[in-house]
Scaffold this motif. Structure first.
Motif, PDB file in Angstrom:
ATOM      1  N   THR B 249      60.958 -70.703  45.010  1.00 43.71           N
ATOM      2  CA  THR B 249      61.523 -71.196  43.619  1.00 43.71           C
ATOM      3  C   THR B 249      62.214 -69.752  42.786  1.00 43.71           C
ATOM      4  O   THR B 249      62.740 -69.584  41.775  1.00 43.71           O
ATOM      5  N   GLY B 250      61.097 -68.875  42.825  1.00 46.84           N
ATOM      6  CA  GLY B 250      61.671 -67.790  42.310  1.00 46.84           C
ATOM      7  C   GLY B 250      62.625 -66.922  42.874  1.00 46.84           C
ATOM      8  O   GLY B 250      63.102 -66.115  42.101  1.00 46.84           O
ATOM      9  N   ARG B 251      62.588 -67.609  43.669  1.00 50.39           N
ATOM     10  CA  ARG B 251      64.193 -66.668  44.573  1.00 50.39           C
ATOM     11  C   ARG B 251      65.830 -67.457  44.247  1.00 50.39           C
ATOM     12  O   ARG B 251      66.218 -66.212  44.897  1.00 50.39           O
ATOM     13  N   GLY B 252      65.201 -68.666  43.575  1.00 45.31           N
ATOM     14  CA  GLY B 252      66.187 -69.072  43.411  1.00 45.31           C
ATOM     15  C   GLY B 252      67.527 -70.186  44.434  1.00 45.31           C
ATOM     16  O   GLY B 252      68.277 -70.564  44.851  1.00 45.31           O
ATOM     17  N   GLU B 253      65.774 -69.907  45.792  1.00 44.24           N
ATOM     18  CA  GLU B 253      66.701 -71.070  46.755  1.00 44.24           C
ATOM     19  C   GLU B 253      65.970 -72.786  46.778  1.00 44.24           C
ATOM     20  O   GLU B 253      64.765 -73.195  45.942  1.00 44.24           O
ATOM     21  N   GLN B 254      67.226 -73.321  47.632  1.00 38.98           N
ATOM     22  CA  GLN B 254      66.200 -74.791  48.190  1.00 38.98           C
ATOM     23  C   GLN B 254      67.064 -75.023  49.365  1.00 38.98           C
ATOM     24  O   GLN B 254      67.690 -75.234  50.067  1.00 38.98           O
ATOM     25  N   ARG B 255      65.478 -74.771  50.169  1.00 40.16           N
ATOM     26  CA  ARG B 255      65.349 -74.517  51.510  1.00 40.16           C
ATOM     27  C   ARG B 255      64.793 -75.644  51.642  1.00 40.16           C
ATOM     28  O   ARG B 255      63.850 -76.220  51.355  1.00 40.16           O
ATOM     29  N   VAL B 256      65.140 -76.331  53.411  1.00 43.17           N
ATOM     30  CA  VAL B 256      64.339 -77.492  53.734  1.00 43.17           C
ATOM     31  C   VAL B 256      63.304 -76.434  55.247  1.00 43.17           C
ATOM     32  O   VAL B 256      63.382 -75.838  55.621  1.00 43.17           O
ATOM     33  N   GLU B 257      61.653 -76.316  54.124  1.00 42.16           N
ATOM     34  CA  GLU B 257      61.097 -75.613  55.558  1.00 42.16           C
ATOM     35  C   GLU B 257      60.197 -76.411  55.591  1.00 42.16           C
ATOM     36  O   GLU B 257      59.483 -77.543  55.243  1.00 42.16           O
TER      37      GLU B 257
END
Lengths: 73, 376
Positions: B249-257
């Motif tokens: 969220t802080g990095r503005g990412e949206q990945r499946v981890e």
């Protein structure tokens, strides 16, 4: 309802059932859903079935990360 | 390293390590730091009911920074099963000599007239099973039909498929399945596409993921998606999962981890899926709280349909009708904290539940009642 616990295989019978153990708890589970189970493997048990193997190497790696965080923190 | 090696000699000690408060401290600090850098509220939905209980039972929800909110999702199979399903099961008991087998969680869910399956326990017509494997001996020992109330997500569905195939091989033609299975990815899509959604990330269900792997969640990475992190169930697992959502969220990412790598392989468990797909095929399904979601259920396929209880006993179609005043539908979508339901804790308690979210031990309302504090 998705509770699952890791237990260790201590015996496998010819019908694809296994005796699994954790501490003082021993129970019989079905191995139908997993590939190549072996005595000594840890399996993840859900509703009387082993639903996969537990990867202890991965667990160890993860714990090393936690420990490193603790030491640097 | 050697210390861990020794302590890891059994997985129970692994469990103890994963509950170690000293190891949790740095994770909590990191969560604090990461959340402080995000100047808004971050709402993370734990999709799975087992996560809900783990988070609230360990008190983790109360240790999180003020701007990090855990919201419970629709991941309790009993909770998302429509009341009309219970009505149909009760009707089966009344109009036939069928034996009904069920997971224990379902027994106290009230039908639309307030009655439940537990009321039939005395006559031996309702049998509780812990494992679908028990269905074989129940069907063997019963002269009439046995109907299994087949609810659950991807974690449970392969176990029912395996038991069903075992029963067929044993020639047990008196076992029927009343399927109300649900699959998780379509529900996540429904939550994402809700026009007024307030959702910044998902803590993805660990044991569903053991079966399905990482691939089915990839749509979360498309435009309009959110971070999705597969997490385990011990305190350190949960903290690590929450931290991963915050970092994205802080990095503005949206990945499946995947942070539950000791149990979840990228490809999931192909053998379990193969057995599941041998017996079942996707179908539209009705969810309490959501309505019908396309291809979000699994039903018996091909020749196995002769064992479909809904077809064999001509059960009426399912529909959604909530008990008066019950806010379970909004609670399941994370729109309302349980404590804001007018029935919560007064006329609806775990001892005398009105809605399914209070019946199941994994229901959001039951967890809220037991551990205190609102989930929202």
């Amino acid at each position: 309802m998705c509770l699952a616990v890791p237990m260790k295989i201590v015996k496998i019978d010819s019908a694809g059932k296994a005796l699994v153990k954790q501490d003082d708890l021993e129970t019989e589970v079905d191995l139908t859903l997993i590939e190549d189970p072996k005595v000594g493997d840890y399996v993840i048990i859900h509703a009387g079935y082993a639903i996969d193997l537990l990867d202890l190497e991965e667990a160890l790696e993860r714990l090393k990360l936690f420990r490193a965080m603790e030491e640097s923190g | 390293m050697s210390d861990f090696g020794h302590r890891l000699s059994t997985s129970m000690s692994l469990k103890h390590i994963l509950q170690d408060r000293r190891l949790a401290e740095p994770l909590l600090q990191e969560i604090e730091k990461t959340a402080a850098e995000i100047s808004r509220t971050v709402r993370i939905m734990e999709v799975c009911g087992t996560h809900t209980v783990a988070i609230r039972g360990s008190g983790i929800h109360s240790l999180l920074p003020e701007n990090v909110l855990m919201i419970s999702g629709p991941g309790c199979p009993v909770c998302v099963t429509p009341t009309s399903y219970i009505d149909n099961a009760l009707q089966l008991l009344e109009t036939s000599d069928t034996t009904v087998a069920s997971f224990g969680d379902m027994l106290k869910v009230p039908g639309s007239d307030g009655r439940n399956l537990a009321g039939y326990m005395g006559g031996g017509r309702v049998r509780i099973v812990y494992s679908p494997a028990e269905l074989l001996s129940i069907a063997e020992g019963t002269s009439g039909s046995v109907v299994f109330l087949a609810i659950g997500f991807e974690t449970t569905i392969p176990t029912v498929a395996a038991a069903f195939l075992q029963a067929r091989r044993a020639g047990l033609s008196n076992l029927y399945l009343y399927t109300a299975f649900k699959t998780i990815p379509p529900a996540l899509r429904a939550l994402l596409s809700s026009p007024d959604r307030q959702l910044d990330g998902f803590l993805l269900p660990g044991h569903v993921s053991v079966i399905i792997g990482v691939q089915p969640y990839r749509f979360l990475e498309e435009p309009g998606g959110v971070p999705g992190v597969i997490a385990g169930f011990e305190p350190l697992d949960l903290l690590q999962g929450i931290l991963a959502v915050l970092r994205q969220t802080g990095r503005g990412e949206q990945r499946v981890e995947n942070t539950y790598t000791r149990a979840v392989r990228t490809q999931g468990n192909p053998k379990a899926r193969e057995i599941m797909n041998q017996v079942f095929e996707p179908a539209d399904a009705l969810w309490r709280g959501f309505g019908e979601i396309q291809a979000s259920g699994l039903v018996l396929k091909g020749d196995y349909r002769e064992a479909d209880a809904a077809l064999h006993f001509s059960l009426p179609p399912l529909y959604n009708l909530e008990p008066p005043g019950c806010a379970c539908a909004q609670v399941l979508q994370g729109r309302l904290p349980p404590t804001e339901c007018p029935l919560f804790g007064s006329s609806c308690t775990p001892e005398a539940p009105i809605g399914p979210c209070m019946v199941s031990s994994e229901g959001t309302c039951a967890a809220s009642f037991r551990y205190g504090e609102a989930v929202l």
